[in-house]
Design a protein around this motif. Structure first.
Motif, PDB file in Angstrom:
ATOM      1  N   ASP A   1      11.089   3.944  -1.615  1.00  0.00           N
ATOM      2  CA  ASP A   1      12.423   4.474  -1.110  1.00  0.00           C
ATOM      3  C   ASP A   1      13.354   3.206  -0.506  1.00  0.00           C
TER       4      ASP A   1
ATOM      5  N   PHE B   1       1.294   4.004  -3.003  1.00  0.00           N
ATOM      6  CA  PHE B   1       0.929   5.952  -2.876  1.00  0.00           C
ATOM      7  C   PHE B   1       1.441   6.541  -2.643  1.00  0.00           C
ATOM      8  N   MET B   2       3.724   6.402  -2.053  1.00  0.00           N
ATOM      9  CA  MET B   2       4.253   6.850  -1.915  1.00  0.00           C
ATOM     10  C   MET B   2       5.444   6.443  -2.661  1.00  0.00           C
ATOM     11  N   GLY B   3       5.367   5.794  -3.846  1.00  0.00           N
ATOM     12  CA  GLY B   3       6.491   5.412  -4.379  1.00  0.00           C
ATOM     13  C   GLY B   3       7.728   4.362  -3.840  1.00  0.00           C
TER      14      GLY B   3
ATOM     15  N   THR C   1       1.114  -1.194   0.302  1.00  0.00           N
ATOM     16  CA  THR C   1      -0.220  -0.238  -0.146  1.00  0.00           C
ATOM     17  C   THR C   1       0.758   1.088  -0.421  1.00  0.00           C
ATOM     18  N   LYS C   2       1.667   1.027   0.831  1.00  0.00           N
ATOM     19  CA  LYS C   2       3.012   2.387   0.703  1.00  0.00           C
ATOM     20  C   LYS C   2       3.588   2.405  -0.236  1.00  0.00           C
ATOM     21  N   THR C   3       3.510   1.876  -1.565  1.00  0.00           N
ATOM     22  CA  THR C   3       4.238   1.750  -2.470  1.00  0.00           C
ATOM     23  C   THR C   3       3.237   2.071  -3.041  1.00  0.00           C
TER      24      THR C   3
END
Ligand code: UDP
Ligand code: MG
Length: 320
Positions: free
Chosen positions: A269, A265-267, A261-263
């Protein structure tokens, strides 16, 4: 109820004391003196089966000299030190009593209690436990670890062992015959003694200090004894692997979802080195732990499969 057991020539019931002895030459004289004195009035036919567990002092010579003078004293001598549990097993194998009482040589199991136990036995109890009402003589660490061990053991095993009860107890012939049929090589006697069940009761005593000499058990021996006890009577530790594995899987699934989910929405890192290390080390630790546990049980299977004798008798005195 036990009358039918006494099938000897003279109709007396037989009482066997089982005494494992490892380097006990300093207590032997006072042990026999005390025990024979306590039992001089009883109407039972007495035998004291002493096991010389490969002592390196003159325990054997002393036992021989006592056995020569007194036919009630019988001796089994091992070819080397096999440990207290095999020593008690051997004594059980040879003992002929209708009532059987394992007792330590160092008088920490007060012989006076035998009379009380016999009374209870006559009342119809098949097992009479001697419970220590205090373990003052044991030191804080030993006392607390013992307490902790018993409660853990009883949570994990189907066989209940009462706390603060050692090997000192009276067992009826029927109970002993059941124990003798338990074939396992890893002999955690406290557990095996309790496995048959039967009607039991308890007498209380204060555990005194050792009469002479010093304890034959150090913390390391006791720790291994505890592991062996639990592994002999419970498979819960390996089953725990299922639950721990399951919990980690669920947690990692949730974590994976979080990363996805994090990837989204936020790409991407790059950092994350710390969490990877933690996960790898944590899982590595858990895996090693359960591998060790598996090893413990496989070792046990190996021991049973080899089927080696539990002890080797070099000589016996006064026994058939
Ligand atoms: N014992 C034995 N073989 C061993 C260790 C101990 O037969 O390898 C016997 C010892 O001689 C004694 C009994 O087991 O009669 C209890 O030992 P100890 O008093 O040293 O244990 P503790 O009372 O300290 O638990
Ligand atoms: Mg002792």
């Amino acid at each position: 109820m036990n009358n039918d057991n006494a099938e000897n020539n003279n109709d007396k019931k037989r009482l066997s004391l089982l005494v494992p002895m490892y380097n006990e030459s300093s207590v032997i004289p006072v042990f026999f003196e005390t025990v024979l004195n306590v039992l001089k009035e009883v109407t039972y036919e007495l035998e004291i089966v002493c096991v010389n567990d490969g002592s390196t002092d003159n325990t054997l010579a002393l036992l021989k000299s006592y056995a020569e003078k007194d036919a009630r004293i019988k001796v089994i001598s091992f070819s080397r030190n096999f440990g207290k549990e095999p020593a008690m097993t051997a004594a059980l194998d040879y003992a002929t009593g209708d009532a059987i009482i394992p007792i330590d040589a160092d008088l920490q199991d007060p012989p006076e209690l035998i009379l009380e136990m016999l009374e209870k036995w006559e009342e119809g109890f098949s097992v009479v436990f001697a419970r220590r009402s205090s373990r003052e003589s044991d030191g804080l660490v030993k006392r607390n670890t013992a307490l902790w061990f018993y409660s853990l053991f009883n949570k994990m095993s189907d066989t209940y062992i009462p706390s603060n009860v050692g090997d000192y107890r009276l067992m009826d012939r029927r109970v002993v015959d059941v124990i003798k049929r338990l074939p396992e090589k890893d002999r955690f006697m406290k557990g095996l003694f309790c496995w048959p069940g039967f009607k039991s009761t308890t007498v209380e005593f204060e555990r005194p200090e050792r009469a002479e000499g010093e304890t034959k058990f150090n913390m390391w021996k006791l720790w291994n004894f505890a592991i062996s006890g639990i592994a002999s009577f419970s498979t819960m530790p390996i089953r725990a692997g299922i639950y721990v594995g399951l919990m980690i899987s669920v947690a990692s699934f949730v974590y994976a979802m979080f990363i996805v989910t994090k990837t989204l929405f936020m790409g991407v890192d790059v950092p994350g080195y710390a969490s990877i290390m933690v996960a790898v080390l944590f899982l590595g630790g858990i895996q090693m732990f359960f591998l060790g546990l598996l090893g413990e049980y496989i070792g046990r299977i190996y021991k049973e499969v080899k089927n080696r004798p539990l002890y080797v008798v070099e000589e016996t005195i006064g026994l058939g």
